[in-house]
Design a protein around this motif. Sequence first.
Motif, PDB file in Angstrom:
ATOM      1  N   SER A 164      27.318   8.998  -3.441  1.00 19.80           N
ATOM      2  CA  SER A 164      28.078   8.358  -4.790  1.00 19.80           C
ATOM      3  C   SER A 164      27.954   6.483  -4.433  1.00 19.80           C
ATOM      4  N   LEU A 200      27.798   8.321 -10.757  1.00 21.08           N
ATOM      5  CA  LEU A 200      29.182   8.864 -11.747  1.00 21.08           C
ATOM      6  C   LEU A 200      28.901  11.002 -11.496  1.00 21.08           C
ATOM      7  N   ARG A 201      27.071  10.747 -11.882  1.00 21.86           N
ATOM      8  CA  ARG A 201      27.251  12.215 -11.761  1.00 21.86           C
ATOM      9  C   ARG A 201      27.340  12.562 -10.392  1.00 21.86           C
ATOM     10  N   TYR A 243      31.341  13.625 -10.456  1.00 21.17           N
ATOM     11  CA  TYR A 243      31.279  14.817 -10.925  1.00 21.17           C
ATOM     12  C   TYR A 243      30.369  15.843 -10.481  1.00 21.17           C
ATOM     13  N   LEU A 244      29.959  15.927  -9.800  1.00 23.57           N
ATOM     14  CA  LEU A 244      29.047  17.326  -8.717  1.00 23.57           C
ATOM     15  C   LEU A 244      30.018  17.697  -7.756  1.00 23.57           C
ATOM     16  N   ASN A 245      30.179  16.928  -7.200  1.00 18.15           N
ATOM     17  CA  ASN A 245      31.160  16.840  -5.735  1.00 18.15           C
ATOM     18  C   ASN A 245      32.676  16.837  -6.200  1.00 18.15           C
ATOM     19  N   GLY A 246      33.132  17.495  -7.678  1.00 18.61           N
ATOM     20  CA  GLY A 246      34.496  18.050  -7.939  1.00 18.61           C
ATOM     21  C   GLY A 246      34.352  18.849  -8.546  1.00 18.61           C
ATOM     22  N   LEU A 247      33.239  18.974  -8.431  1.00 19.86           N
ATOM     23  CA  LEU A 247      32.792  20.703  -9.358  1.00 19.86           C
ATOM     24  C   LEU A 247      32.487  21.173  -8.112  1.00 19.86           C
TER      25      LEU A 247
END
Length: 120
Positions: A68, A77-78, A81-85
């Motif tokens: 990122s 950003l994607r 977001y995937l890291n947070g998931l």
Amino acid sequence: MSAQDPFPEDPFERLQRSLVFLPVLGLVPALGFLKQLPPSDRRHRASRQALRLTGSWLLLYCLLSLGSTIGPELWSLRLLYLNGLFTSGYFLTCIWLLWRQLQAPQTTPRERSKLDRETD
């Protein structure tokens, strides 16, 4: 006539097995339990599982964070977001495994020996 279990499961050992599933912090007791002699099979299995889970999450977390920062804005950003998931999934999995360890029914010596034979 009820048979008394001559080798009841130690609640302290159950607590020790549960400690390794604490998110991020469980890494320290897991490493300590793997170095202990004589090894306890159930504690070693739990420690190895916790180390695999934490190691894979940490590797994925670092790679996605690095991607990122290096990548273009849209991908950044994607990936965040995937890291947070993945991080949320890791924490929920650790909490579920911790809960499962604490709620596991106590086993009899016969069941313990069967479990130990299955792991060999």
